[in-house]
Design an enzyme around this catalytic site. Sequence first.
Site, PDB file in Angstrom:
ATOM      1  N   HIS A  63      -9.727   1.483   5.192  1.00 14.11           N
ATOM      2  CA  HIS A  63      -8.442   1.500   5.565  1.00 14.11           C
ATOM      3  C   HIS A  63      -8.033   1.971   7.079  1.00 14.11           C
ATOM      4  CE1 HIS A  63      -4.022   2.779   6.768  1.00 14.11           C
ATOM      5  NE2 HIS A  63      -3.378   1.441   5.756  1.00 14.11           N
ATOM      6  N   GLU A 102      -6.472   4.672   7.898  1.00 14.23           N
ATOM      7  CA  GLU A 102      -6.424   6.393   7.699  1.00 14.23           C
ATOM      8  C   GLU A 102      -7.557   6.793   6.816  1.00 14.23           C
ATOM      9  OE1 GLU A 102      -2.853   5.370   5.880  1.00 14.23           O
ATOM     10  OE2 GLU A 102      -1.871   5.061   7.192  1.00 14.23           O
ATOM     11  N   ASN A 132       1.243  -1.390   0.267  1.00 16.90           N
ATOM     12  CA  ASN A 132      -0.138  -0.097   0.549  1.00 16.90           C
ATOM     13  C   ASN A 132       0.830   0.945   0.474  1.00 16.90           C
ATOM     14  OD1 ASN A 132      -1.710   2.084   0.663  1.00 16.90           O
ATOM     15  ND2 ASN A 132      -2.265   1.206   2.436  1.00 16.90           N
ATOM     16  N   LYS A 159       0.486   4.769  -0.286  1.00 15.68           N
ATOM     17  CA  LYS A 159      -0.395   5.715   0.558  1.00 15.68           C
ATOM     18  C   LYS A 159      -0.014   6.559  -0.776  1.00 15.68           C
ATOM     19  CE  LYS A 159      -0.020   3.190   4.797  1.00 15.68           C
ATOM     20  NZ  LYS A 159       0.185   3.485   5.915  1.00 15.68           N
ATOM     21  N   GLU A 185      -5.676  -4.684  10.748  1.00 17.62           N
ATOM     22  CA  GLU A 185      -4.323  -3.622  10.694  1.00 17.62           C
ATOM     23  C   GLU A 185      -5.183  -3.125  12.102  1.00 17.62           C
ATOM     24  OE1 GLU A 185      -2.529  -2.385   6.646  1.00 17.62           O
ATOM     25  OE2 GLU A 185      -4.151  -1.780   6.919  1.00 17.62           O
ATOM     26  N   GLY A 234       2.746   2.237  10.722  1.00 16.68           N
ATOM     27  CA  GLY A 234       3.746   2.920  10.701  1.00 16.68           C
ATOM     28  C   GLY A 234       4.178   3.355  11.417  1.00 16.68           C
ATOM     29  N   SER A 292       3.419  -1.931  10.149  1.00 15.67           N
ATOM     30  CA  SER A 292       4.568  -2.749  10.518  1.00 15.67           C
ATOM     31  C   SER A 292       5.464  -4.216  10.182  1.00 15.67           C
ATOM     32  CB  SER A 292       5.355  -2.383  11.999  1.00 15.67           C
ATOM     33  OG  SER A 292       5.119  -0.929  11.909  1.00 15.67           O
TER      34      SER A 292
HETATM   35  P1  PGA Z   1       2.941  -0.195   7.376  1.00 15.29           P
HETATM   36  O1  PGA Z   1       1.769   0.817   6.793  1.00 15.29           O
HETATM   37  O2  PGA Z   1       3.368  -1.340   7.064  1.00 15.29           O
HETATM   38  O3  PGA Z   1       3.599   1.383   7.126  1.00 15.29           O
HETATM   39  O4  PGA Z   1       2.928  -0.382   8.670  1.00 15.29           O
HETATM   40  C1  PGA Z   1       0.630  -0.868   6.667  1.00 15.29           C
HETATM   41  C2  PGA Z   1      -0.541  -0.159   6.148  1.00 15.29           C
HETATM   42  O5  PGA Z   1      -1.447   1.263   6.659  1.00 15.29           O
HETATM   43  O6  PGA Z   1      -1.413  -0.810   5.164  1.00 15.29           O
END
Ligand code: PGA
Length: 255
Positions: free
Chosen positions: A97, A99, A10, A12, A172, A178, A217
């Site tokens: 997601h 976010e 992803n 983003k 998640e 992140g 992560s």
């Molecule tokens: P990340 O993001 O691997 O940077 O933690 C995962 C995601 O938001 O899908």
Amino acid sequence: MTRKYLMVGNWKMNQTLSEIDTFFKTLNEVGVKYSCDMKIGIAPQAMHLSTCLNKIGTTDIVIGSQTCSEYEGGAYTGELAPKALKELGCGFTLIGHSERRTIYGETDKEINAKTANALSSDLDVILCIGETLEEREAGKTIEVVMSQLEGALTKGEKAIEFTGNQLTIAYEPVWAIGTGKTASPEQAEEVHAEIRKFLKATYGDAGQDIFILYGGSVKPANVKELLAQPNIDGGLVGGASLEAESFAALCNATK
Ligand code: PGA
């Protein structure tokens, strides 16, 4: 070919055209074992979907969108119509997601409508769910995750219909996205096993075949122990998917 795992990057709001160019060149040099058990997806920014579709060439990578509209088409400035994404060559879309839920206030109602709309346009859906740190610390992880699953799939206004692997769930935990903090394989498996129970109770045998990805992560250093869990069928990866070397290492990691 039977695929056992799914690894999805992803991106983003990252990657410029020149960075995408470098990514695919490097990925090619580093080498991904496309014949392995891993199915691979990348979700770039919407304006780079066509570029990425051209760059994948004959590789086995599937390109998808990071979100899509709950509407079929019309006067919805800025939105992405699933049927247009499908026609472009996209194979899937992420939906819900964290976010999108937290920054843009996406509700379960919208997520249910988007999921129904994408599936009826023949676009696979990766439905994202997960609890915040506050919810985990209050002992509400399973309650939150189940309510997100029900809101999107079984208790929403729109009926959700799919066949085969059209639906994938991505668990998640928000506190792990992140942040560099990964859920331990056991913490993740505990939630994945509950999600599997829900899917089997809801969809019978078909629920056994739905991929459940872990996200938060994921990196080359922890991917193997995560994939070793019985109900973890792959990863949804942000940060570690941006560099071709680490994305290739994730894609090449099988049990
Ligand atoms: P990340 O993001 O691997 O940077 O933690 C995962 C995601 O938001 O899908």
